[in-house]
Design a protein around this motif. Structure first.
Motif, PDB file in Angstrom:
ATOM      1  N   UNK A   1      44.066  48.093  43.235  1.00  0.00           N
ATOM      2  CA  UNK A   1      44.577  46.772  43.542  1.00  0.00           C
ATOM      3  C   UNK A   1      45.702  46.362  42.892  1.00  0.00           C
ATOM      4  N   UNK A   2      45.796  46.552  41.735  1.00  0.00           N
ATOM      5  CA  UNK A   2      46.823  46.161  40.794  1.00  0.00           C
ATOM      6  C   UNK A   2      48.027  46.217  41.500  1.00  0.00           C
ATOM      7  N   UNK A   3      48.414  47.779  42.070  1.00  0.00           N
ATOM      8  CA  UNK A   3      49.594  47.740  42.694  1.00  0.00           C
ATOM      9  C   UNK A   3      49.924  47.062  43.915  1.00  0.00           C
ATOM     10  N   UNK A   4      48.598  46.549  44.716  1.00  0.00           N
ATOM     11  CA  UNK A   4      48.791  45.967  45.682  1.00  0.00           C
ATOM     12  C   UNK A   4      49.211  44.480  45.568  1.00  0.00           C
TER      13      UNK A   4
ATOM     14  N   UNK B   1      47.515  54.889  49.601  1.00  0.00           N
ATOM     15  CA  UNK B   1      47.388  55.951  50.287  1.00  0.00           C
ATOM     16  C   UNK B   1      47.026  57.529  49.616  1.00  0.00           C
ATOM     17  N   UNK B   2      47.693  57.574  48.409  1.00  0.00           N
ATOM     18  CA  UNK B   2      47.310  58.787  47.529  1.00  0.00           C
ATOM     19  C   UNK B   2      48.494  58.537  46.632  1.00  0.00           C
TER      20      UNK B   2
ATOM     21  N   UNK C   1      56.363  61.056  45.016  1.00  0.00           N
ATOM     22  CA  UNK C   1      56.204  59.742  44.489  1.00  0.00           C
ATOM     23  C   UNK C   1      54.815  59.686  43.667  1.00  0.00           C
ATOM     24  N   UNK C   2      55.037  58.799  42.613  1.00  0.00           N
ATOM     25  CA  UNK C   2      53.765  58.509  41.905  1.00  0.00           C
ATOM     26  C   UNK C   2      52.608  58.205  42.601  1.00  0.00           C
ATOM     27  N   UNK C   3      52.952  56.973  43.493  1.00  0.00           N
ATOM     28  CA  UNK C   3      51.986  56.313  44.423  1.00  0.00           C
ATOM     29  C   UNK C   3      52.648  56.043  45.964  1.00  0.00           C
ATOM     30  N   UNK C   4      51.903  56.277  46.836  1.00  0.00           N
ATOM     31  CA  UNK C   4      52.314  55.829  48.224  1.00  0.00           C
ATOM     32  C   UNK C   4      51.281  54.733  48.857  1.00  0.00           C
TER      33      UNK C   4
ATOM     34  N   UNK D   1      51.005  51.841  51.992  1.00  0.00           N
ATOM     35  CA  UNK D   1      51.552  51.519  53.384  1.00  0.00           C
ATOM     36  C   UNK D   1      51.207  50.020  53.838  1.00  0.00           C
ATOM     37  N   UNK D   2      52.214  49.664  54.534  1.00  0.00           N
ATOM     38  CA  UNK D   2      52.089  48.223  55.281  1.00  0.00           C
ATOM     39  C   UNK D   2      51.070  48.398  56.607  1.00  0.00           C
ATOM     40  N   UNK D   3      49.708  47.499  56.055  1.00  0.00           N
ATOM     41  CA  UNK D   3      48.794  47.625  57.158  1.00  0.00           C
ATOM     42  C   UNK D   3      48.978  47.032  58.708  1.00  0.00           C
ATOM     43  N   UNK D   4      50.091  46.337  58.446  1.00  0.00           N
ATOM     44  CA  UNK D   4      50.688  45.480  59.709  1.00  0.00           C
ATOM     45  C   UNK D   4      51.529  46.461  60.389  1.00  0.00           C
ATOM     46  N   UNK D   5      52.597  47.022  59.888  1.00  0.00           N
ATOM     47  CA  UNK D   5      53.649  47.682  60.438  1.00  0.00           C
ATOM     48  C   UNK D   5      53.268  49.110  60.518  1.00  0.00           C
ATOM     49  N   UNK D   6      52.588  49.744  59.472  1.00  0.00           N
ATOM     50  CA  UNK D   6      52.350  51.031  59.269  1.00  0.00           C
ATOM     51  C   UNK D   6      53.416  51.747  58.614  1.00  0.00           C
ATOM     52  N   UNK D   7      54.527  51.162  58.142  1.00  0.00           N
ATOM     53  CA  UNK D   7      55.687  51.588  57.337  1.00  0.00           C
ATOM     54  C   UNK D   7      55.154  52.232  55.750  1.00  0.00           C
TER      55      UNK D   7
END
Length: 334
Positions: free
Chosen positions: A291-294, A304-305, A323-326, A328-334
């Motif tokens: 949740x820190x990353x968020x 994601x992972x 990538x260290x972390x992935x 994604x945008x919950x609204x656009x899915x990007x």
């Protein structure tokens, strides 16, 4: 010898002793005759740059030193001692003559011997017991702390930090006492009405937990009890949201704050531990607390992972990217 204006039948006398300006205090009758006095409560160095406090007992009948070994506390002079009226005068509330410019935690009233206030005296008592130092040199200069000859070097910054912590603890103790008293009142009424009694909730901070535990008759909550509380809260969260959404919002905000404070504490401990944490270890840390990353993004991001390949190797096994972390945008899915 110069006399400062009498206030509540008090008088400060200044005199030069061995080149230093020394301040004495005395109590006088209505005709100006001395009834009682304290000699050399404070003095200024020859160059006027150091104020030297000679703390005495707080009881007006006790003119002896306040400490066993410590005889003087040196402070960088806050005011230039050209005229006595510039460095001492009546307090605006009770009229008692006080010394101007002392750091917080010091008693400034001559009547009480310029002694260290009770709440902040412990640090000087500790120095007095642990060392044989006669002088505590409180300086604002960048000097290494510790014992130098008969002096104990203590920076004003460190002392002010100590004073802040003592004040903070007092505020938390007052808060803990209020919570306990409210609990007693609530449970007394509950006992009479037959309603369920409330339990003492642990505080957010360790100091608060200890204070509540010390004041309360109840033993501190165990991990098992806290886990049971979490399960109960989770199972009734929907009812909570429907019946008291504002309270639920407040509880969730408190939980998030606790999580962040706990995480910051763990993060700082990792940094200060002296161990060399690998990239993998730090990645695991952030994976467990994603949740820190968020918090970085101004949009709803979902973890994601980690260690995800975003470009695969070519025929010669080169060019691979992970990538260290992935997220994604919950609204656009990007």
């Amino acid at each position: 010898m110069v006399a400062i204006e009498d206030t509540l039948n008090e008088r400060i006398l200044s005199q030069i002793i061995d080149g230093e300006l020394s301040l004495n205090w005395e109590l006088v009758d209505d005709e100006g005759h001395s009834i009682y006095k304290r000699d050399s409560l404070a003095k200024y160095s020859k160059d006027g740059k150091i104020l030297k406090i000679l703390p005495q007992g707080t009881n007006p009948n006790d003119t002896g030193p306040q400490f066993t070994n410590i005889r003087e506390i040196w402070i960088d002079a806050p005011l230039s001692p050209h005229e006595p009226e510039e460095i001492a005068g009546p307090d605006e509330f009770d009229g008692r003559i006080e010394l101007f410019g002392l750091p917080g935690g010091f008693g400034a009233k001559f009547f009480y011997g310029l002694s260290i206030r009770t709440g902040y005296r412990k640090i000087f008592s500790e120095i007095d017991q642990v060392t044989q130092c006669r002088i505590v040199n409180m300086t604002s200069a960048a000097t290494d702390p510790g014992v130098q000859g008969n002096q104990f070097i203590l920076s004003i910054e460190k002392f002010e930090e100590f004073v802040r912590k003592i004040k903070q603890t007092k505020q938390r103790a007052d808060s803990a006492r209020y919570v306990i008293n409210s609990l007693y009142a609530s449970n007394l009424v509950a006992e009479i009405t037959g309603d369920p009694k409330k339990k003492l909730l642990p505080g957010r901070l360790q100091e608060t937990q200890q204070l509540r535990s010390a004041i309360s008759d109840e033993a501190p909550w165990t991990i098992s009890q806290l886990s049971e509380l979490a399960v109960t809260f989770s199972s009734h969260a929907k009812d909570f949201a429907e019946k008291d959404p504002l309270k639920l919002k407040s509880v969730l905000e408190d939980l998030e704050l606790v999580s962040i404070e706990t995480l910051i504490h763990r993060f700082e401990n990792n940094l200060r531990s002296g161990k060399s944490f690998s990239e993998y270890q730090w990645q695991k840390f952030f994976e467990q607390n994603d949740f820190i990353l968020k918090q970085i993004f101004a949009m709803p991001a979902i973890y994601y992972d980690r260690e995800v390949s975003v470009r695969f190797a070519d025929a010669k096994n080169g060019g691979q990217r992970k990538a260290d972390f992935i997220l994604y945008n919950a609204l656009s899915g990007s």
